[in-house]
Design a protein around this motif. Structure first.
Motif: not given
Length: 56
Positions: A20-34
Motif C-alpha cells: 500500500a505504501y509503494s502503490y500510494g507513493h507511485t500514484t500519489g494517492t493519499f488514501l493508500f498511504i493511510v
C-alpha cells in the motif's frame, strides 16, 4: 491464538502495508498511504498484544 497463525498474519499485514505504501507513493494517492499506515499499525498491535491482568 496459535503462534504460527499470529506469525503468518503478521507477515501478511506487513507485506500488505508495504504494498500500500509503494502503490500510494507511485500514484500519489493519499488514501493508500493511510491504508498502509493502518495495516502497519495492526501489524505492530498484532506483534505485541496487550495483556490484561486478571482481577484479584
Amino acid at each position: 491464538m496459535k503462534t504460527v497463525f499470529r506469525i503468518v498474519l503478521g507477515f501478511v499485514l506487513l507485506a500488505a502495508a508495504l504494498a500500500a505504501y509503494s502503490y500510494g507513493h507511485t500514484t500519489g494517492t493519499f488514501l493508500f498511504i493511510v491504508a498502509g499506515f493502518a495495516l502497519e499499525a495492526s501489524f505492530w498491535f498484532n506483534l505485541f498484544p496487550v495483556r490484561r491482568k486478571a482481577p484479584r
